[in-house]
Design a protein around this motif. Structure first.
Motif, PDB file in Angstrom:
ATOM      1  N   ASN A   1      66.244 -63.695  51.298  1.00  0.00           N
ATOM      2  CA  ASN A   1      65.017 -62.579  51.315  1.00  0.00           C
ATOM      3  C   ASN A   1      65.986 -61.331  52.755  1.00  0.00           C
ATOM      4  O   ASN A   1      65.676 -60.571  51.596  1.00  0.00           O
ATOM      5  CB  ASN A   1      64.355 -63.290  52.514  1.00  0.00           C
ATOM      6  CG  ASN A   1      63.520 -64.108  51.071  1.00  0.00           C
ATOM      7  OD1 ASN A   1      63.749 -63.740  50.257  1.00  0.00           O
ATOM      8  ND2 ASN A   1      62.819 -64.913  51.648  1.00  0.00           N
TER       9      ASN A   1
ATOM     10  N   PHE B   1      62.724 -62.181  46.561  1.00  0.00           N
ATOM     11  CA  PHE B   1      62.511 -62.119  47.231  1.00  0.00           C
ATOM     12  C   PHE B   1      62.691 -63.875  46.916  1.00  0.00           C
ATOM     13  O   PHE B   1      62.042 -64.166  45.989  1.00  0.00           O
ATOM     14  CB  PHE B   1      61.508 -61.853  48.162  1.00  0.00           C
ATOM     15  CG  PHE B   1      61.388 -61.101  48.937  1.00  0.00           C
ATOM     16  CD1 PHE B   1      61.778 -61.141  50.511  1.00  0.00           C
ATOM     17  CD2 PHE B   1      62.278 -59.391  48.838  1.00  0.00           C
ATOM     18  CE1 PHE B   1      62.708 -60.134  51.511  1.00  0.00           C
ATOM     19  CE2 PHE B   1      62.356 -58.490  49.145  1.00  0.00           C
ATOM     20  CZ  PHE B   1      62.762 -58.788  51.061  1.00  0.00           C
ATOM     21  N   THR B   2      62.524 -65.017  47.842  1.00  0.00           N
ATOM     22  CA  THR B   2      62.278 -66.663  47.430  1.00  0.00           C
ATOM     23  C   THR B   2      61.130 -67.414  48.672  1.00  0.00           C
ATOM     24  O   THR B   2      61.405 -66.423  49.608  1.00  0.00           O
ATOM     25  CB  THR B   2      63.322 -67.096  46.985  1.00  0.00           C
ATOM     26  OG1 THR B   2      62.966 -68.584  46.098  1.00  0.00           O
ATOM     27  CG2 THR B   2      64.070 -67.415  48.391  1.00  0.00           C
TER      28      THR B   2
ATOM     29  N   TYR C   1      65.531 -58.307  51.482  1.00  0.00           N
ATOM     30  CA  TYR C   1      64.683 -56.745  52.480  1.00  0.00           C
ATOM     31  C   TYR C   1      65.433 -55.641  52.103  1.00  0.00           C
ATOM     32  O   TYR C   1      65.500 -55.029  52.149  1.00  0.00           O
ATOM     33  CB  TYR C   1      65.025 -57.812  53.732  1.00  0.00           C
ATOM     34  CG  TYR C   1      64.614 -56.596  54.514  1.00  0.00           C
ATOM     35  CD1 TYR C   1      63.746 -55.780  55.083  1.00  0.00           C
ATOM     36  CD2 TYR C   1      65.881 -55.810  55.364  1.00  0.00           C
ATOM     37  CE1 TYR C   1      62.922 -55.332  56.627  1.00  0.00           C
ATOM     38  CE2 TYR C   1      65.343 -55.476  57.034  1.00  0.00           C
ATOM     39  CZ  TYR C   1      63.967 -55.028  57.400  1.00  0.00           C
ATOM     40  OH  TYR C   1      64.370 -54.229  58.152  1.00  0.00           O
TER      41      TYR C   1
END
Length: 195
Positions: A103, A159-160, A107
């Motif tokens: 992430n 993202f996860t 980001y």
């Protein structure tokens, strides 16, 4: 010690830490990228756990994850992940720790392509906190159309741990929606602040 004579959302119970979080943080609009990034990581860490568990570990997370500096976290390698897996102050789940690293990288890529996370996240409500008027916890949804859209977009960007339910919890915590019950003293305060 938080005042005890105020009507609050019942989910915070009586735990002083949880009550303080409810009274001072939950639902307050956040427009700071670093804070939003932290909240997104912690909401992902919460998956399958109670928020109070994460809240009790939040300071440990801040220490362990370099105060949620995405530039630093994006460079964590297998050795650093293995080190974090031995830290009793955080949730020692390999997928969640690796997810925080993934992430951080997502980001940075999002920021490069789309600008600040703040602008990206707040667009789901056109930049203005959604003022809901729930009377009971039973009325509060676990996810919404906006949370589903946010989840799809974040996943597409790499993202996860950003399913629709996690995204909605994030929206609630970050004040993107005001989901304090209308009988709660904070609902009125936050609604007035956004006018």
């Amino acid at each position: 010690m938080p005042p005890t004579n105020l009507e609050r959302c019942p989910w915070c119970g009586k735990d002083p830490l949880y009550v303080r979080y409810h009274d001072e943080e939950w639902g307050v609009p956040v427009h700071d990228d670093r804070k939003l990034f932290e909240m997104l990581i912690l909401d992902g860490a919460q998956a399958g756990l109670s928020w109070l568990t994460i809240l009790r570990k939040r300071e440990n997370y801040r220490q362990a994850f370099d105060h949620f500096d995405p530039e630093l976290i994006a460079h964590y390698d297998e050795w650093r992940i293995a080190q974090l897996l031995t830290d009793p102050g955080i949730v020692r789940n390999r997928l969640k720790i690796a997810g925080a690293v993934k992430n951080a990288r997502a980001y940075l890529a999002l920021r490069e392509r789309h600008g600040p996370l703040t602008a990206f996240i707040w667009r789901y409500v056109d930049g203005v906190p959604r003022q809901n008027t729930w009377k009971s916890l039973a009325e509060v949804p676990a996810k919404t159309v906006e949370a589903e859209a946010m989840s799809r977009d974040l996943k597409r960007l790499g993202f996860t741990f950003v399913g629709p339910t996690i995204c909605y919890a994030f929206m609630q915590a970050a004040g993107i929606v005001n989901d304090h019950l209308i009988g709660c003293f904070r609902h009125h305060e936050l609604a007035q602040a956004s006018d």
